[in-house]
Design a protein around this motif. Structure first.
Motif, PDB file in Angstrom:
ATOM      1  N   ALA A 148       0.808  -1.229   0.000  1.00 33.89           N
ATOM      2  CA  ALA A 148       0.000   0.000   0.000  1.00 33.89           C
ATOM      3  C   ALA A 148       0.841   1.279   0.000  1.00 33.89           C
ATOM      4  O   ALA A 148       0.539   2.215  -0.744  1.00 33.89           O
ATOM      5  CB  ALA A 148      -0.950  -0.006   1.192  1.00 33.89           C
ATOM      6  N   GLN A 149       1.908   1.315   0.806  1.00 32.22           N
ATOM      7  CA  GLN A 149       2.706   2.546   0.877  1.00 32.22           C
ATOM      8  C   GLN A 149       3.303   2.899  -0.482  1.00 32.22           C
ATOM      9  O   GLN A 149       3.204   4.044  -0.950  1.00 32.22           O
ATOM     10  CB  GLN A 149       3.827   2.404   1.910  1.00 32.22           C
ATOM     11  N   ALA A 150       3.933   1.911  -1.132  1.00 36.63           N
ATOM     12  CA  ALA A 150       4.537   2.166  -2.441  1.00 36.63           C
ATOM     13  C   ALA A 150       3.467   2.482  -3.479  1.00 36.63           C
ATOM     14  O   ALA A 150       3.659   3.343  -4.350  1.00 36.63           O
ATOM     15  CB  ALA A 150       5.365   0.963  -2.876  1.00 36.63           C
ATOM     16  N   GLU A 151       2.324   1.790  -3.412  1.00 34.42           N
ATOM     17  CA  GLU A 151       1.238   2.056  -4.347  1.00 34.42           C
ATOM     18  C   GLU A 151       0.729   3.487  -4.208  1.00 34.42           C
ATOM     19  O   GLU A 151       0.477   4.181  -5.207  1.00 34.42           O
ATOM     20  CB  GLU A 151       0.088   1.082  -4.098  1.00 34.42           C
ATOM     21  N   GLU A 152       0.575   3.921  -2.978  1.00 37.66           N
ATOM     22  CA  GLU A 152       0.076   5.289  -2.748  1.00 37.66           C
ATOM     23  C   GLU A 152       1.087   6.330  -3.209  1.00 37.66           C
ATOM     24  O   GLU A 152       0.704   7.395  -3.709  1.00 37.66           O
ATOM     25  CB  GLU A 152      -0.289   5.455  -1.272  1.00 37.66           C
ATOM     26  N   ASP A 153       2.376   6.017  -3.076  1.00 42.31           N
ATOM     27  CA  ASP A 153       3.409   6.920  -3.598  1.00 42.31           C
ATOM     28  C   ASP A 153       3.325   7.018  -5.121  1.00 42.31           C
ATOM     29  O   ASP A 153       3.494   8.104  -5.702  1.00 42.31           O
ATOM     30  CB  ASP A 153       4.799   6.454  -3.174  1.00 42.31           C
ATOM     31  N   ALA A 155       0.566   6.546  -6.876  1.00 43.09           N
ATOM     32  CA  ALA A 155      -0.675   7.257  -7.171  1.00 43.09           C
ATOM     33  C   ALA A 155      -0.509   8.763  -7.018  1.00 43.09           C
ATOM     34  O   ALA A 155      -1.166   9.545  -7.712  1.00 43.09           O
ATOM     35  CB  ALA A 155      -1.793   6.751  -6.266  1.00 43.09           C
ATOM     36  N   ALA A 156       0.388   9.171  -6.107  1.00 41.79           N
ATOM     37  CA  ALA A 156       0.612  10.599  -5.859  1.00 41.79           C
ATOM     38  C   ALA A 156       1.709  11.196  -6.732  1.00 41.79           C
ATOM     39  O   ALA A 156       1.989  12.394  -6.663  1.00 41.79           O
ATOM     40  CB  ALA A 156       0.967  10.809  -4.387  1.00 41.79           C
ATOM     41  N   SER A 157       2.326  10.363  -7.591  1.00 45.43           N
ATOM     42  CA  SER A 157       3.517  10.796  -8.323  1.00 45.43           C
ATOM     43  C   SER A 157       3.215  11.681  -9.525  1.00 45.43           C
ATOM     44  O   SER A 157       4.106  12.362 -10.037  1.00 45.43           O
ATOM     45  CB  SER A 157       4.296   9.566  -8.817  1.00 45.43           C
ATOM     46  N   ALA A 180      -6.422   3.996  -3.328  1.00 48.44           N
ATOM     47  CA  ALA A 180      -5.932   5.100  -4.163  1.00 48.44           C
ATOM     48  C   ALA A 180      -5.293   4.574  -5.448  1.00 48.44           C
ATOM     49  O   ALA A 180      -5.490   5.126  -6.534  1.00 48.44           O
ATOM     50  CB  ALA A 180      -4.928   5.944  -3.378  1.00 48.44           C
ATOM     51  N   PHE A 181      -4.535   3.495  -5.311  1.00 48.50           N
ATOM     52  CA  PHE A 181      -3.843   2.926  -6.467  1.00 48.50           C
ATOM     53  C   PHE A 181      -4.837   2.297  -7.434  1.00 48.50           C
ATOM     54  O   PHE A 181      -4.758   2.499  -8.655  1.00 48.50           O
ATOM     55  CB  PHE A 181      -2.822   1.892  -5.986  1.00 48.50           C
ATOM     56  N   LEU A 182      -5.783   1.538  -6.911  1.00 46.39           N
ATOM     57  CA  LEU A 182      -6.767   0.884  -7.772  1.00 46.39           C
ATOM     58  C   LEU A 182      -7.592   1.920  -8.527  1.00 46.39           C
ATOM     59  O   LEU A 182      -7.880   1.750  -9.718  1.00 46.39           O
ATOM     60  CB  LEU A 182      -7.678  -0.013  -6.936  1.00 46.39           C
ATOM     61  N   LYS A 183      -7.932   3.007  -7.866  1.00 47.01           N
ATOM     62  CA  LYS A 183      -8.685   4.079  -8.523  1.00 47.01           C
ATOM     63  C   LYS A 183      -7.855   4.733  -9.620  1.00 47.01           C
ATOM     64  O   LYS A 183      -8.359   5.061 -10.701  1.00 47.01           O
ATOM     65  CB  LYS A 183      -9.122   5.116  -7.492  1.00 47.01           C
ATOM     66  N   ALA A 184      -6.547   4.898  -9.372  1.00 49.07           N
ATOM     67  CA  ALA A 184      -5.668   5.551 -10.353  1.00 49.07           C
ATOM     68  C   ALA A 184      -5.478   4.677 -11.592  1.00 49.07           C
ATOM     69  O   ALA A 184      -5.443   5.179 -12.714  1.00 49.07           O
ATOM     70  CB  ALA A 184      -4.313   5.866  -9.720  1.00 49.07           C
ATOM     71  N   VAL A 185      -5.352   3.367 -11.405  1.00 48.85           N
ATOM     72  CA  VAL A 185      -5.170   2.463 -12.544  1.00 48.85           C
ATOM     73  C   VAL A 185      -6.510   2.208 -13.235  1.00 48.85           C
ATOM     74  O   VAL A 185      -6.592   2.167 -14.463  1.00 48.85           O
ATOM     75  CB  VAL A 185      -4.530   1.135 -12.095  1.00 48.85           C
ATOM     76  N   SER A 186      -7.543   2.008 -12.444  1.00 51.66           N
ATOM     77  CA  SER A 186      -8.915   1.802 -12.947  1.00 51.66           C
ATOM     78  C   SER A 186      -8.986   0.756 -14.060  1.00 51.66           C
ATOM     79  O   SER A 186      -9.463   1.027 -15.162  1.00 51.66           O
ATOM     80  CB  SER A 186      -9.494   3.144 -13.428  1.00 51.66           C
ATOM     81  N   PRO A 187      -8.513  -0.466 -13.777  1.00 51.47           N
ATOM     82  CA  PRO A 187      -8.456  -1.486 -14.833  1.00 51.47           C
ATOM     83  C   PRO A 187      -9.812  -2.137 -15.081  1.00 51.47           C
ATOM     84  O   PRO A 187     -10.683  -2.168 -14.205  1.00 51.47           O
ATOM     85  CB  PRO A 187      -7.480  -2.507 -14.250  1.00 51.47           C
TER      86      PRO A 187
END
Length: 249
Positions: A148-153, A155-157, A180-187
């Motif tokens: 989660a931490q790396a994914e959120e980083d 997503a915020a990049s 946050a990551f799943l929303k950003a990728v939205s696969p």
């Protein structure tokens, strides 16, 4: 490759290999690559030093001509990791470090490095190399065992993350696939690489419920065997080596 990761991408006869399963999967991966017509690998990526990802890489590096090896800047005091470094040295290759935002061509496609975004100390999973491979209107995201931490980083990049296919992090563990990551990728599709009846209970119920709630079609190697996605004019088409393909895309 059972409870591990190994992903082959091809565009116009150019090949990218991400991970190669456990130590006992080297020959399996080599056979698969040979059947796929691979004679040389443009890129080999070891996402992070855990053996279920890099275990077979030394065999692969010795078996094929390799142009570029990408590993994160973190070490692990295991024979598995040393074996990979020895194979790289034997083939007189250098290690390319993953820099977020850097892009690499792969035939008619290209991939962009998404991670690691920063120093994650001793947390090897979060050091995982993440990338987004794009060709035409299609895109694929894979980020090793990033949690989660790396994914959120990521997503915020500010880097582009959207993709129609996501390789789910850490074999479907509840510690990955953050909101946050799943929303950003939205696969539209999620692929989970895990071993049948594995001792970790992967994929975890929480992850499967999250994907179902988002309306994402899930494909699992423990149920389907090898999973192949092909991008064409009609979007993504799927093929499987296993026999449990009923009611799947």
């Amino acid at each position: 490759v059972g409870q591990g990761d190994s992903i082959l991408a091809e565009s116009d006869g150019h090949f990218l290999l991400i991970d190669a399963g456990e130590n006992d999967q080297g020959d399996t991966v080599i056979s698969y690559l040979e059947e796929a017509g691979v004679e040389a690998l443009d890129y080999v990526i070891g996402t992070h030093p855990h053996s279920d990802h890099i275990g077979g890489l030394d065999d692969v590096i010795r078996a094929f001509d390799v142009e570029t090896v990408i590993l994160p800047p973190v070490e692990h005091t295991t024979k598995t990791f040393e074996d990979v470094l020895d194979a790289i040295e034997e083939k007189d290759l250098s290690i390319t470090l993953p820099v977020p935002g850097d892009s690499y061509g792969l035939g008619g496609a290209a991939f962009t490095i998404l991670a690691p975004q920063k120093d994650y100390g001793d947390d090897l999973n979060n050091w995982s190399v993440g990338l987004r491979l794009a060709c035409g209107d299609g895109a694929f995201v894979a980020c090793g065992d990033a949690e989660a931490q790396a994914e959120e980083d990521m997503a915020a990049s500010g880097l582009a993350l959207s993709a129609d296919v996501l390789k789910i992090g850490h074999h479907g563990s509840s510690t990955s696939t953050s909101d946050a990551f799943l929303k950003a990728v939205s696969p539209a599709f999620a692929v989970i690489s895990c071993g049948e009846g594995n001792s970790y209970g992967h994929p975890h119920k929480e992850t499967l419920e999250k994907l179902e709630a988002a309306g994402i079609q899930v494909l699992r190697t423990d149920l389907l065997g090898d999973i192949t996605a092909q991008w064409g004019e009609d979007g993504v088409t799927w093929a499987y080596s296993g026999n449990n393909a009923a009611e799947l895309p």
